[in-house]
Motif scaffolding. Structure first.
Motif, PDB file in Angstrom:
ATOM      1  N   ALA A  31       0.839  -1.191   0.000  1.00 43.84           N
ATOM      2  CA  ALA A  31       0.000   0.000   0.000  1.00 43.84           C
ATOM      3  C   ALA A  31       0.874   1.240   0.000  1.00 43.84           C
ATOM      4  O   ALA A  31       2.027   1.235   0.421  1.00 43.84           O
ATOM      5  CB  ALA A  31      -0.933   0.007   1.205  1.00 43.84           C
ATOM      6  N   GLY A  33       0.318   5.825   0.227  1.00 48.47           N
ATOM      7  CA  GLY A  33      -0.637   6.902   0.396  1.00 48.47           C
ATOM      8  C   GLY A  33       0.026   8.158   0.909  1.00 48.47           C
ATOM      9  O   GLY A  33       1.233   8.353   0.792  1.00 48.47           O
ATOM     10  N   GLU A 204     -10.827   0.251   6.969  1.00 49.54           N
ATOM     11  CA  GLU A 204     -10.420  -0.176   5.625  1.00 49.54           C
ATOM     12  C   GLU A 204     -11.493  -1.057   5.020  1.00 49.54           C
ATOM     13  O   GLU A 204     -12.317  -1.645   5.716  1.00 49.54           O
ATOM     14  CB  GLU A 204      -9.086  -0.920   5.683  1.00 49.54           C
ATOM     15  CG  GLU A 204      -9.102  -2.124   6.596  1.00 49.54           C
ATOM     16  CD  GLU A 204      -7.728  -2.746   6.737  1.00 49.54           C
ATOM     17  OE1 GLU A 204      -7.672  -3.992   6.841  1.00 49.54           O
ATOM     18  OE2 GLU A 204      -6.716  -2.013   6.746  1.00 49.54           O
ATOM     19  N   LEU A 215      -8.562  -4.457  -4.131  1.00 50.40           N
ATOM     20  CA  LEU A 215      -8.097  -3.117  -3.792  1.00 50.40           C
ATOM     21  C   LEU A 215      -8.522  -2.823  -2.360  1.00 50.40           C
ATOM     22  O   LEU A 215      -9.648  -3.141  -1.954  1.00 50.40           O
ATOM     23  CB  LEU A 215      -8.688  -2.080  -4.741  1.00 50.40           C
ATOM     24  CG  LEU A 215      -8.285  -2.190  -6.209  1.00 50.40           C
ATOM     25  CD1 LEU A 215      -8.975  -1.109  -7.033  1.00 50.40           C
ATOM     26  CD2 LEU A 215      -6.770  -2.078  -6.362  1.00 50.40           C
ATOM     27  N   PRO A 217      -8.761   0.358   0.015  1.00 54.97           N
ATOM     28  CA  PRO A 217      -8.644   1.736   0.473  1.00 54.97           C
ATOM     29  C   PRO A 217      -8.775   1.792   1.997  1.00 54.97           C
ATOM     30  O   PRO A 217      -9.526   1.013   2.599  1.00 54.97           O
ATOM     31  CB  PRO A 217      -9.811   2.438  -0.222  1.00 54.97           C
ATOM     32  CG  PRO A 217     -10.819   1.366  -0.456  1.00 54.97           C
ATOM     33  CD  PRO A 217     -10.062   0.097  -0.633  1.00 54.97           C
ATOM     34  N   ILE A 219      -8.482   4.629   5.652  1.00 56.71           N
ATOM     35  CA  ILE A 219      -8.282   5.943   6.239  1.00 56.71           C
ATOM     36  C   ILE A 219      -8.241   5.774   7.747  1.00 56.71           C
ATOM     37  O   ILE A 219      -8.966   4.933   8.308  1.00 56.71           O
ATOM     38  CB  ILE A 219      -9.393   6.932   5.803  1.00 56.71           C
ATOM     39  CG1 ILE A 219      -9.051   8.336   6.285  1.00 56.71           C
ATOM     40  CG2 ILE A 219     -10.754   6.484   6.291  1.00 56.71           C
ATOM     41  CD1 ILE A 219      -9.963   9.397   5.691  1.00 56.71           C
ATOM     42  N   ALA A 241      -4.399   8.477   4.612  1.00 56.96           N
ATOM     43  CA  ALA A 241      -5.259   7.823   3.628  1.00 56.96           C
ATOM     44  C   ALA A 241      -4.343   7.047   2.692  1.00 56.96           C
ATOM     45  O   ALA A 241      -3.311   7.564   2.249  1.00 56.96           O
ATOM     46  CB  ALA A 241      -6.075   8.842   2.845  1.00 56.96           C
ATOM     47  N   GLU A 242      -4.698   5.808   2.427  1.00 54.10           N
ATOM     48  CA  GLU A 242      -3.839   4.975   1.587  1.00 54.10           C
ATOM     49  C   GLU A 242      -4.688   4.078   0.701  1.00 54.10           C
ATOM     50  O   GLU A 242      -5.884   3.862   0.965  1.00 54.10           O
ATOM     51  CB  GLU A 242      -2.895   4.120   2.442  1.00 54.10           C
ATOM     52  CG  GLU A 242      -3.617   3.064   3.265  1.00 54.10           C
ATOM     53  CD  GLU A 242      -2.648   2.198   4.063  1.00 54.10           C
ATOM     54  OE1 GLU A 242      -1.588   2.693   4.446  1.00 54.10           O
ATOM     55  OE2 GLU A 242      -2.977   1.012   4.299  1.00 54.10           O
ATOM     56  N   LEU A 243      -4.042   3.570  -0.355  1.00 52.52           N
ATOM     57  CA  LEU A 243      -4.677   2.599  -1.243  1.00 52.52           C
ATOM     58  C   LEU A 243      -3.700   1.447  -1.422  1.00 52.52           C
ATOM     59  O   LEU A 243      -2.535   1.653  -1.763  1.00 52.52           O
ATOM     60  CB  LEU A 243      -4.995   3.224  -2.605  1.00 52.52           C
ATOM     61  CG  LEU A 243      -5.634   2.273  -3.635  1.00 52.52           C
ATOM     62  CD1 LEU A 243      -6.992   1.792  -3.138  1.00 52.52           C
ATOM     63  CD2 LEU A 243      -5.771   2.954  -4.999  1.00 52.52           C
TER      64      LEU A 243
END
Length: 632
Positions: A31, A33, A204, A215, A217, A219, A241-243
């Motif tokens: 990940a 972000g 998440e 995927l 995502p 926060i 925040a990450e992906l």
């Protein structure tokens, strides 16, 4: 609620999809972000930062990257551990106020400044985590990821600077210079904490892309309980925040049930095709015999022998044998026979003599001239008819600043006295067969799926420019044909060939020239092209060039047009070569008009043909003009 409803539907469907697949062994997630970092501080100085006033807060935005390994627990929860990079850089600032007094007027005032501590911080974060699913079980579709943080410092540097806010004309004096911004201190934070402990909490979601890829995502927030440095109160916290992309490693699928082998289908029946063949019929020639005189220019001569650098040996390129050989008409190839050509001219002119002008440092010039003299002597020229002279450079030298110029200066110039080195213009009788060869062509047999993709190539053998490809048949072909004759009564056989793949057909086309209509022309000039050479970097017409132009004007009928195209070699700048091309063409035009007056039209054009500039003889030939003649 209406906004969240579609998302919840997607989450529930994804959970159902994941639940229907094979059990998961573990998951791997990568990940990246961005995070918003908040700094909380309570110090006026420390071991590195000083005279800063009370610093209390700051902020910054930073990238983050991490890799996570997760395992599903029996309770439906998940356990994991992640390792990653987290930037915690930020800027802490405050406004300082200083009393001031004007040294000239004595007026008192205040100086407002902005003091900033720009901290560059990054950490290696290690986090054991507990994954609590909210919707679905681990691997969850929506859940919480929480756990402690262990942060190990990677980068801990700072820059402490102060800038004037007001009044606008106030300055600091630094090293005798007045500036409105000064750097107070900078460098590493020497009292950094060797490890900081914290905690994080993330919300998440997993959005499946396939049965094994999703995927993710996320926060959430984090807080470092410890201080950045040991010498002051200074902590960080923030939101992130990450992906991520999650790869699910699952149990191997059970082997499929054995497939019952079916007997192979019977082979298709073999279809036999007759071998392909070509029919070539009704071949004939339609045309005429054209006779008359045609104006021709002889092949231009480069009267020099070029040597390798530092060598006095004639290169193998030059023919030195006295055996009778047909000299090519291509000027580059013909240069190899310059010694044979010179010896023939001198033998046919009893009063002719040869002057050899060798060029080379020291004795190299005379050595080169002597080996050329020996070669001409072996070709039958008496040594008493050959004189030798030498110098460091040729009488007309090329520019030695260029490698090509130095290559050209390694030569022996051959000057023939009391005889023309070449007869420039000839008017010779000719007879030419002109017309078309026509025939009917078709192809039979073979596999139609193959043969229809193979065109029929029709040509007259020995005349490569006379050919045609036929893609559909039967078809009529028409090939333009022009062949020189020795007599208007010649009987000529043209081998007409049609081929496609392995199929070939040949038909002789017999032509009796005496039975064809004849057309006579007074003077044919379409094959005339003369190349007149100039000296290096010169546009002056040499005596040889003037003789050719005089011969040409005398033979061209009144009302003809002579086209002049100037040319230059690659040595020198493009601008200089363009001037040379135009000057050579213009001087030629003026000389022809001086000889012919208004009886002949003279025009200039840009040169679209050049010899190869790779060899010295090619560059010599490019220092020239090309002449073409058209008659009414």
């Amino acid at each position: 609620m209406r906004v969240l409803l579609p998302y919840l539907v997607v989450v529930v469907c994804a959970s159902t999809l994941l639940a229907q697949d094979r059990p998961e062994l573990f998951g791997i997630r990568v990940a990246g972000g961005y995070g918003y970092t908040m700094h909380r501080a309570n110090f006026t100085d420390n071991a590195d930062i000083f005279d800063c006033g009370q610093l209390s807060s700051g902020s910054g935005s930073n990238p983050l990257f991490r890799a996570l390994v997760e395992f599903a627990a029996d309770s439906g929860m998940g356990l994991g551990i992640s390792v990653g990079y987290a930037g915690q850089s930020g800027v802490l600032s405050r406004e300082n106020v200083y009393p001031t007094r004007d040294g000239v007027t004595g007026v008192e005032g205040t100086l407002n400044t902005d003091l900033q501590v720009d901290a560059t911080l990054s950490y290696l974060e290690i986090q054991p985590c507990l994954i609590l699913p909210l919707i679905g079980s681990s691997p969850h579709t929506l859940g919480l990821n929480l756990g402690p943080l262990i942060a190990l410092p990677l980068t801990t540097r700072f820059v402490q600077r102060e800038s004037v806010v007001s009044p606008s004309n106030a300055t600091f004096v630094v090293d005798g210079m007045r500036v409105q911004e000064r750097t107070i201190n900078q460098g590493p934070l020497t009292t950094r904490s060797s490890m900081v402990v914290g905690a994080s909490l993330n919300l998440e979601s997993q959005l499946p892309v396939s049965k094994t890829i999703a995927l993710v995502p996320a926060i959430g927030g984090y807080y470092y309980f410890g201080n950045v440095v040991n010498s002051a109160s200074w902590s960080v916290a923030g939101i992130r925040a990450e992906l991520g992309v999650r790869f699910s490693i699952r149990e191997a699928a059970p082997p499929p049930p054995p497939v019952r082998e079916q007997p192979p289908p019977p082979p298709p029946p073999v279809i036999a095709f007759a071998p392909p063949s070509i029919a070539l019929t009704e071949a004939r020639f339609n045309g005429e015999v054209v006779t008359g005189n045609q104006l021709l220019a002889t092949t231009p001569v480069v009267n020099a022998v070029f040597f390798d650098s530092g060598s006095a040996t004639i290169p193998d390129f030059y023919h030195q044998s006295s055996a009778s050989t047909s000299i090519p008409t291509d000027p580059i190839a013909a240069h190899a026979y310059i010694l044979q050509h010179v010896s023939t001219v001198v033998r046919n002119n009893p009063n002719a003599t040869i002057q050899l002008e060798g060029a080379g440092k020291g004795t190299l010039g005379s050595e080169r001239a002597e080996v050329v003299k020996d070669a001409l002597t072996r070709l039958g020229i008496s040594p008493q008819r050959i004189s030798v002279r030498s110098s460091d450079l040729p009488r007309i030298a090329s520019n030695a600043e260029f490698a090509g110029g130095r290559e050209e200066n390694s030569r022996v110039d051959i000057v023939v006295l009391n005889a023309p080195l070449q007869q420039w213009v000839n008017a010779v009788q000719f007879a030419t067969l002109r017309g078309t060869v026509t025939a009917q062509v078709a192809k039979y047999g073979g596999d139609p799926r193959v043969e229809e993709k193979e065109p029929i190539h029709v040509f007259v053998d020995g005349f490569g420019q006379t050919s045609a490809d036929v893609n559909t048949w039967p078809a009529a072909v028409k090939l333009p044909m022009e062949k020189s004759l020795t007599s208007v009564t010649d009987r000529v056989t043209l081998p007409l060939v049609a081929e496609s793949g392995s199929a070939v057909a040949r038909v002789p086309v017999v032509i009796d020239a005496s039975e064809l209509p004849q057309k006579s022309v007074e003077l044919a000039t379409e094959n005339f092209e003369a190349v007149l050479r100039f000296d290096y970097n010169s546009a002056q017409l040499t005596t040889d060039v003037q003789q050719l132009l005089t011969q040409l004007v005398a033979r061209v009928p009144k009302g003809s047009t002579i086209t002049v195209a100037g040319s230059a070699d690659v040595l020198g700048s493009a601008e200089r070569n363009k001037v040379l091309e135009n000057s050579r063409a213009q001087n030629t035009v003026e000389f022809i008009k001086k000889l012919a007056g208004n009886n002949i039209t003279v025009v200039t054009t840009a040169s679209d043909e050049h010899f190869s500039d790779v060899t010295p003889q090619g560059r010599f030939l490019n220092r020239s003009i090309r002449l073409r003649v058209t008659t009414k």
